[in-house]
Scaffold this active site. Structure first.
Site, PDB file in Angstrom:
ATOM      1  N   ASP A 135      -5.708 -14.940  14.164  1.00 45.71           N
ATOM      2  CA  ASP A 135      -6.069 -13.538  13.953  1.00 45.71           C
ATOM      3  C   ASP A 135      -5.578 -12.685  15.120  1.00 45.71           C
ATOM      4  OD1 ASP A 135      -7.266 -11.422  12.538  1.00 45.71           O
ATOM      5  OD2 ASP A 135      -9.102 -11.593  13.709  1.00 45.71           O
ATOM      6  N   ARG A 180      -0.365   1.498   3.745  1.00 40.35           N
ATOM      7  CA  ARG A 180      -1.236   1.112   4.859  1.00 40.35           C
ATOM      8  C   ARG A 180      -1.288  -0.400   5.064  1.00 40.35           C
ATOM      9  NH1 ARG A 180      -6.805   2.433   3.643  1.00 40.35           N
ATOM     10  NH2 ARG A 180      -7.184   1.813   5.820  1.00 40.35           N
ATOM     11  N   LYS A 181      -0.689  -1.158   4.152  1.00 40.31           N
ATOM     12  CA  LYS A 181      -0.799  -2.617   4.195  1.00 40.31           C
ATOM     13  C   LYS A 181       0.378  -3.257   4.945  1.00 40.31           C
ATOM     14  CE  LYS A 181      -3.195  -2.839  -0.279  1.00 40.31           C
ATOM     15  NZ  LYS A 181      -3.139  -3.392  -1.654  1.00 40.31           N
TER      16      LYS A 181
END
Length: 216
Positions: A135, A180-181
């Site tokens: 992450d 936005r992705k």
């Protein structure tokens, strides 16, 4: 001789860059660091210095004043707040890592050495610690590509365990961007790439930081 980064004194205003070598880094960690760091600045035939294809990303503990909703954090919370992967002062005990980004190839590489406090299965790294690093790497990469982002989805397939104390490579690459992705792929391997420890696809959404702080 191995370069060692010293902790700044309590009176120093200069933040410590945790992505520089310290005494806990093993030979493989140092070898890979020097390999990528040498490509951050190249020397021309005329002896001049120029930017190379890779750039090292500094890593600091961040300072916070506000929580979600615009709530002002007390000085006690501010003084104790730490970036999760940098919250252990003992070098080598947990997350030792450095990130390099290649903007032209839209890739990010992380050299990660797992400390003894990250144990899950006996003698091996906890799956949650691996997810944390994935992450961190993919999120940092997405931020470089798209500005401030938040994790929307992290899909991890674990292939083989990572021994405690070992050094691995996390290689992140851009799949695509849609509004936005930002879609990112990440593979964790041993340092010569012969063994895959995990494979990941991730989705990040671009955010407006002011909206985040105001709870919008």
């Amino acid at each position: 001789m191995r370069a060692i980064t010293e902790l700044p004194s309590a009176l120093s205003s200069k933040p410590r860059d945790f992505s520089l070598p310290n005494s806990s880094w093993g030979p493989e960690m140092m070898r890979l660091y020097e390999r990528y760091n040498s490509q951050c600045e190249m020397e021309t035939e005329g002896g001049e210095k120029q930017k190379g294809p890779w750039k090292r990303l500094p890593s600091y503990n961040r300072a916070l004043k506000f929580a979600t909703g615009g709530v002002y954090l007390s000085k006690i919370i501010q003084s104790k707040a730490r970036l999760f992967t940098r919250n252990i002062r003992d070098p080598g005990a947990a997350f030792e890592y450095v990130l390099f980004v290649n903007s032209e190839e839209q890739k990010c590489v992380c050299i990660f050495q797992a400390g003894h406090l990250l144990e899950g299965p006996p003698g091996h790294v906890h799956g949650g610690a691996i997810a944390t690093m994935i992450d961190t790497v993919t999120g940092t990469h997405a931020t470089v590509l798209s500005g401030p982002v938040m994790t929307a989805n992290l899909n991890i397939n674990y292939r083989s365990p990572i021994p405690l104390g070992s050094t691995v490579l996390l290689e992140s690459s851009l799949d695509k961007k849609e509004g936005r992705k930002t879609f990112i792929s990440c593979k964790v391997t041993n340092t010569d790439g012969s063994k895959v420890h995990s494979e990941t696809t991730a989705l990040f959404l671009s955010i407006n930081v002011s909206h985040l702080l105001l709870g919008g």
